[in-house]
Write an enzyme that holds these catalytic residues in place. Structure first.
Site, PDB file in Angstrom:
ATOM      1  N   LYS A   2      19.538  70.377  27.515  1.00 33.23           N
ATOM      2  CA  LYS A   2      18.780  70.464  28.764  1.00 33.23           C
ATOM      3  C   LYS A   2      19.361  69.524  29.815  1.00 33.23           C
ATOM      4  O   LYS A   2      19.993  68.512  29.476  1.00 33.23           O
ATOM      5  CB  LYS A   2      17.293  70.169  28.533  1.00 33.23           C
ATOM      6  CG  LYS A   2      16.974  68.736  28.204  1.00 33.23           C
ATOM      7  CD  LYS A   2      15.467  68.472  28.241  1.00 33.23           C
ATOM      8  CE  LYS A   2      15.220  66.985  27.978  1.00 33.23           C
ATOM      9  NZ  LYS A   2      13.861  66.542  28.134  1.00 33.23           N
ATOM     10  N   LYS A  59      18.577  63.112  32.691  1.00 35.78           N
ATOM     11  CA  LYS A  59      19.213  61.873  33.132  1.00 35.78           C
ATOM     12  C   LYS A  59      19.778  61.109  31.946  1.00 35.78           C
ATOM     13  O   LYS A  59      20.842  60.513  32.027  1.00 35.78           O
ATOM     14  CB  LYS A  59      18.166  60.965  33.811  1.00 35.78           C
ATOM     15  CG  LYS A  59      17.776  61.397  35.193  1.00 35.78           C
ATOM     16  CD  LYS A  59      16.584  60.614  35.712  1.00 35.78           C
ATOM     17  CE  LYS A  59      15.267  61.155  35.206  1.00 35.78           C
ATOM     18  NZ  LYS A  59      14.084  60.776  35.963  1.00 35.78           N
ATOM     19  N   LYS A 100      15.359  60.363  21.425  1.00 37.80           N
ATOM     20  CA  LYS A 100      15.454  59.094  22.148  1.00 37.80           C
ATOM     21  C   LYS A 100      15.756  57.936  21.216  1.00 37.80           C
ATOM     22  O   LYS A 100      16.469  57.007  21.596  1.00 37.80           O
ATOM     23  CB  LYS A 100      14.180  58.840  22.957  1.00 37.80           C
ATOM     24  CG  LYS A 100      14.042  59.818  24.111  1.00 37.80           C
ATOM     25  CD  LYS A 100      13.019  59.386  25.110  1.00 37.80           C
ATOM     26  CE  LYS A 100      13.047  60.301  26.323  1.00 37.80           C
ATOM     27  NZ  LYS A 100      12.066  59.975  27.338  1.00 37.80           N
TER      28      LYS A 100
HETATM   29  P1  AMP Z   1      10.798  63.183  33.156  1.00 31.36           P
HETATM   30  O1  AMP Z   1      11.982  63.047  34.054  1.00 31.36           O
HETATM   31  O2  AMP Z   1      11.157  63.186  31.709  1.00 31.36           O
HETATM   32  O3  AMP Z   1       9.687  62.239  33.525  1.00 31.36           O
HETATM   33  O4  AMP Z   1      10.222  64.662  33.407  1.00 31.36           O
HETATM   34  C1  AMP Z   1       9.453  65.027  34.526  1.00 31.36           C
HETATM   35  C2  AMP Z   1       9.116  66.509  34.480  1.00 31.36           C
HETATM   36  O5  AMP Z   1      10.307  67.301  34.589  1.00 31.36           O
HETATM   37  C3  AMP Z   1       8.454  66.949  33.171  1.00 31.36           C
HETATM   38  O6  AMP Z   1       7.433  67.885  33.475  1.00 31.36           O
HETATM   39  C4  AMP Z   1       9.543  67.628  32.397  1.00 31.36           C
HETATM   40  O7  AMP Z   1       9.055  68.627  31.529  1.00 31.36           O
HETATM   41  C5  AMP Z   1      10.358  68.255  33.522  1.00 31.36           C
HETATM   42  N1  AMP Z   1      11.773  68.426  33.137  1.00 31.36           N
HETATM   43  C6  AMP Z   1      12.657  67.436  32.855  1.00 31.36           C
HETATM   44  N2  AMP Z   1      13.867  67.959  32.539  1.00 31.36           N
HETATM   45  C7  AMP Z   1      13.731  69.321  32.606  1.00 31.36           C
HETATM   46  C8  AMP Z   1      14.631  70.421  32.403  1.00 31.36           C
HETATM   47  N3  AMP Z   1      15.902  70.240  32.067  1.00 31.36           N
HETATM   48  N4  AMP Z   1      14.146  71.679  32.581  1.00 31.36           N
HETATM   49  C9  AMP Z   1      12.848  71.879  32.932  1.00 31.36           C
HETATM   50  N5  AMP Z   1      11.958  70.883  33.146  1.00 31.36           N
HETATM   51  C10 AMP Z   1      12.385  69.614  32.983  1.00 31.36           C
END
Ligand code: AMP
Length: 334
Positions: free
Chosen positions: A196, A199, A112
């Protein structure tokens, strides 16, 4: 008194909810509600760590609340982080139990901070947010944290902080939380299967759960399959990711039949892509329909979430009271 084990997880209101979030975490959140006491947060303090727009932050927070409800999360399990200021208070206490060096070694900090804007500004929030995350988890004394694989390192940090706190105050106050992964804990970008789905990498790197059918079809159709550099006999990462998506969507029979085609050298990528697109469209249609129902009751839903947050906050307040006692800080009487 609720004797069930406790689950905590959270998601940032930074725009769309994608299939990495859904298959990596949210789908499990829905399931776990039947067996555990669950707290699911929309963590808006976290959304401030990257460049953000104050005008849209609040809108995004409500948007995500409605989206989560549409996936099947129950309102009584949902809270909004900034309505529970004890998270920030515990974060400060935990800062004093966290190694600065360990924070600088976090992969997500490296990723980041590399994405800082043209002015090169990197907020201290980017370095510190794993500590806030530790506070999010430990303030509910969570036993389990259902997250994607990308959060593994942060969970390890959370356990380190809990242990250091426990050692210093001479009491096993915090339980050390464990992760729960889904069957597909890391969903990759269909546009670049070496990274991965996320967004922050840009629009083509994630499939929005709320996208319309055509957009989903188009994105899956343009998925990278064979790049020609996969070692002999191995499945290429793009094809493997498409099979993983089918697995996550629980389209088992189709997946097995396409896998058999793959192994006999008969697989047409277009068939695999069509199967994935139809599976995702099926899930998205259901979630979009539930979202439309919720839209008809916006005010009631918002009131309900304010109430559930107040209820959930009580547990956070108990923890802060204990932590202040244990750490020798002053407590006002609630
Ligand atoms: P965030 O959008 O970063 O707040 O992530 C929310 C949840 O989604 C967290 O538990 C992350 O570990 C999961 N997550 C985000 N991107 C991925 C991905 N590409 N594959 C699996 N889990 C994800």
């Amino acid at each position: 008194m609720d004797n069930r084990k406790t689950v905590l997880s959270a998601i940032q209101p930074t725009g769309d909810m994608h299939y990495g979030n859904y298959f990596g975490a949210v789908k499990n959140w829905v399931r776990l509600q039947d067996s555990y006491q669950c707290f699911y947060g929309v963590v808006d303090y976290h959304a401030m760590t990257m460049p953000f727009n104050p005008k849209t932050l609040r809108e995004n927070t409500w948007e995500l609340i409605f989206n989560l409800l549409a996936t099947g999360i129950r309102p009584e399990n949902l809270f909004i982080q900034s309505l529970v200021p004890e998270h920030a208070e515990l974060c400060w206490v935990f800062n004093c139990f966290t190694s600065f060096g360990q924070l600088t070694r976090m992969t997500q900090f490296k990723d980041k901070s590399a994405q800082s804007g043209e002015d090169g500004f990197i907020s201290a929030g980017i370095l510190d947010y794993p500590v806030l995350q530790a506070a999010d988890i430990l303030i509910y004394r969570a036993d389990y944290v259902p997250v994607g694989k990308d959060q593994e390192q942060h969970l390890e940090l959370t356990r380190n902080i809990a242990e250091r706190f426990n050692n210093q105050v001479g009491k096993e106050y915090f339980v050390l939380p464990e992760t729960i992964y889904t069957e597909v804990p890391k969903v990759m970008s269909t546009a670049d299967p070496s990274r991965k789905m996320s967004k922050s990498a840009g629009e083509k790197h994630y499939i929005n759960v709320f996208a319309d059918d055509n957009r989903i079809r188009k994105q899956v159709r343009s998925a990278v399959t064979d790049t020609g550099d996969t070692p002999e006999g191995a499945m290429s990462p793009g094809v493997a990711n498409l099979f993983e998506l089918l697995k996550a969507a629980e389209h088992t029979a189709v997946r097995e039949s396409l896998l058999a085609d793959y192994h006999s050298g008969q697989l047409k990528y277009v068939d695999l892509k069509d199967a994935v697109a139809e599976a995702l469209i099926g899930i998205s249609t259901e979630i979009r329909n539930r979202r439309a129902d919720l839209n008809a009751h916006k005010k009631e839903v918002k009131d309900q979430i304010r109430q559930s947050t107040e209820q959930i906050r009580k547990r956070a307040q108990e923890t802060i009271r204990d932590v202040k006692d244990l750490a020798g800080l002053m407590n006002v009487k609630f």
